[in-house]
Design a protein around this motif. Structure first.
Motif, PDB file in Angstrom:
ATOM      1  N   ASP A   1     -59.643  83.218 -62.073  1.00  0.00           N
ATOM      2  CA  ASP A   1     -58.619  83.930 -61.302  1.00  0.00           C
ATOM      3  C   ASP A   1     -58.652  85.441 -61.506  1.00  0.00           C
ATOM      4  OD1 ASP A   1     -57.730  81.465 -60.467  1.00  0.00           O
ATOM      5  OD2 ASP A   1     -56.224  81.290 -62.061  1.00  0.00           O
ATOM      6  N   ASP A   2     -59.557  85.939 -62.349  1.00  0.00           N
ATOM      7  CA  ASP A   2     -59.612  87.371 -62.659  1.00  0.00           C
ATOM      8  C   ASP A   2     -60.287  88.119 -61.507  1.00  0.00           C
ATOM      9  OD1 ASP A   2     -60.082  89.906 -63.562  1.00  0.00           O
ATOM     10  OD2 ASP A   2     -61.037  89.315 -65.443  1.00  0.00           O
ATOM     11  N   ILE A   3     -59.498  88.807 -60.700  1.00  0.00           N
ATOM     12  CA  ILE A   3     -60.055  89.437 -59.491  1.00  0.00           C
ATOM     13  C   ILE A   3     -61.015  90.586 -59.809  1.00  0.00           C
ATOM     14  CG2 ILE A   3     -58.242  88.772 -57.848  1.00  0.00           C
ATOM     15  CD1 ILE A   3     -57.065  91.626 -58.293  1.00  0.00           C
ATOM     16  N   ASN A   4     -61.026  91.049 -61.062  1.00  0.00           N
ATOM     17  CA  ASN A   4     -61.985  92.090 -61.434  1.00  0.00           C
ATOM     18  C   ASN A   4     -63.377  91.525 -61.708  1.00  0.00           C
ATOM     19  OD1 ASN A   4     -60.133  94.270 -61.340  1.00  0.00           O
ATOM     20  ND2 ASN A   4     -59.235  93.449 -63.227  1.00  0.00           N
ATOM     21  N   ARG A   5     -63.465  90.234 -61.981  1.00  0.00           N
ATOM     22  CA  ARG A   5     -64.760  89.625 -62.316  1.00  0.00           C
ATOM     23  C   ARG A   5     -65.148  88.516 -61.345  1.00  0.00           C
ATOM     24  NH1 ARG A   5     -66.180  91.223 -67.527  1.00  0.00           N
ATOM     25  NH2 ARG A   5     -68.280  90.824 -66.797  1.00  0.00           N
ATOM     26  N   SER A   6     -64.180  87.703 -60.942  1.00  0.00           N
ATOM     27  CA  SER A   6     -64.487  86.505 -60.153  1.00  0.00           C
ATOM     28  C   SER A   6     -64.602  86.821 -58.663  1.00  0.00           C
ATOM     29  CB  SER A   6     -63.372  85.471 -60.371  1.00  0.00           C
ATOM     30  OG  SER A   6     -63.458  84.467 -59.392  1.00  0.00           O
ATOM     31  N   VAL A   7     -65.699  86.338 -58.028  1.00  0.00           N
ATOM     32  CA  VAL A   7     -65.854  86.499 -56.571  1.00  0.00           C
ATOM     33  C   VAL A   7     -65.770  85.135 -55.878  1.00  0.00           C
ATOM     34  CG1 VAL A   7     -67.182  88.656 -56.691  1.00  0.00           C
ATOM     35  CG2 VAL A   7     -68.398  86.473 -56.811  1.00  0.00           C
TER      36      VAL A   7
END
Ligand code: CP
Length: 315
Positions: free
Chosen positions: A274-280
């Motif tokens: 769920d980490d929008i800085n890492r997960s695409v």
């Protein structure tokens, strides 16, 4: 080409052409620009003999955005349940003159076999452990958009590679585009002979993730482990589940991917997913619609050209 059955026989220039077109569709989808003329007058039938959320929904949305008449065969309610074979089912639907047939099947090679029997364009939506070409293409588009290129990247594909058609199609595509591919997982879940594809193999997550640009996690596919060794979920997460500590070995700007469906707490920690800085992961789903629009657009152009040539008595 008249079908999209796998990555195996695609040339790098064909991959780039498809991704360029998909990129345009992705931008147009974001601003709500429709292209209903592209498949206007064509009939698309979706035949899913195995469960699906992403692939089925995105092929349906892609066909509708391009103006096709889309029919979803409810395979659970079809005459397959009365013993009709895959080929007889395909021949029956073929007689209704569809233009595009999208097929998912649990048996490797089933979609190639079907494509030999029908006279419309066939798109493989996943066959057994064999290929899932549109998934590899949407993964490639996601990587290219995030990293600005699709060559000379270091990409780790992690987990249950042995049962994964997604991994197989990705290994071929990423290799053709001259990336360095690593496979990371327990020996029991890595296929034998993979080194011939030019990949590096790691059994330790920290070693395998060191300095990579892309971390691609795979679902533990228990339903395909027919009678073989099934690891405990706790132990598996401890050794191979992606968490912040293991991810810290990758490059600081490495992206995290997963084709879905995800087993949170088994192959991936929910907070990483769920980490929008890492997960695409959500971007992958979005690119799925664009890639399927591009694939059907290009096949329809070939279909129309072949029919035009036939009508003119050429070829
Ligand atoms: N990635 C993928 O193929 O997902 P579905 O099984 O939901 O289609």
């Amino acid at each position: 080409a008249s079908h999209l059955l796998g990555i195996e026989h695609l040339h790098p220039t064909e991959i780039t052409t498809l991704l360029d077109l998909a990129d345009q569709y992705a931008e147009h989808n974001r601003i709500g620009r429709a292209h209903r003329d592209v498949l206007e007058g064509l009939t698309q039938i979706n035949m899913f003999f195995e469960n699906s959320t992403r692939t089925q929904a995105s092929f349906e949305i892609a066909g509708k955005r391009l103006g096709a008449d889309v029919m979803n065969m409810a395979m659970q309610a079809s005459s397959i349940k009365k013993g009709e074979t895959l080929i007889d089912t395909a021949l029956t639907l073929n007689a209704m003159r569809p233009d595009l047939l999208v097929v998912r099947h649990p048996n490797s090679g089933a979609v190639n076999l079907l494509a030999e029997k029908v006279n419309c364009a066939v798109l493989n939506a996943g066959d057994g452990r064999h290929e899932h070409p549109t998934q590899a293409l949407l993964d490639a588009l996601t990587i290219r958009r995030a990293k600005g290129r699709l060559h000379r990247l270091s990409i780790a594909i992690c987990g249950d590679v042995a049962h994964s058609r997604v991994a197989r199609s990705n290994i071929m595509l990423l290799g053709k585009m001259e990336n360095r591919v690593r496979l990371v997982g327990p020996p029991t879940l890595l296929p034998s002979g993979v080194e011939e594809f030019g990949v590096e193999v790691f059994h330790d997550m920290r070693e395998g993730l060191r300095d990579v640009d892309v971390v691609m996690m795979l679902r533990l596919q228990k339903e395909r482990m027919d009678g073989g060794f099934i690891p405990s979920e706790r132990e598996y997460f401890h050794r191979y589940g992606l968490d912040a500590e293991k991810l810290s070995y990758a490059k600081d700007d490495a992206i995290v991917m997963h084709p879905g469906p995800m087993n949170r707490g088994v192959e991936i920690d929910g907070t990483i997913a769920d980490d929008i800085n890492r997960s695409v992961i959500q971007e992958q789903v979005e690119m799925g619609v664009a890639v399927r629009m591009a694939a059907m657009d290009l096949l329809a152009r070939n279909l129309r050209a072949a029919r035009g040539a036939k009508a003119a008595g050429i070829g």
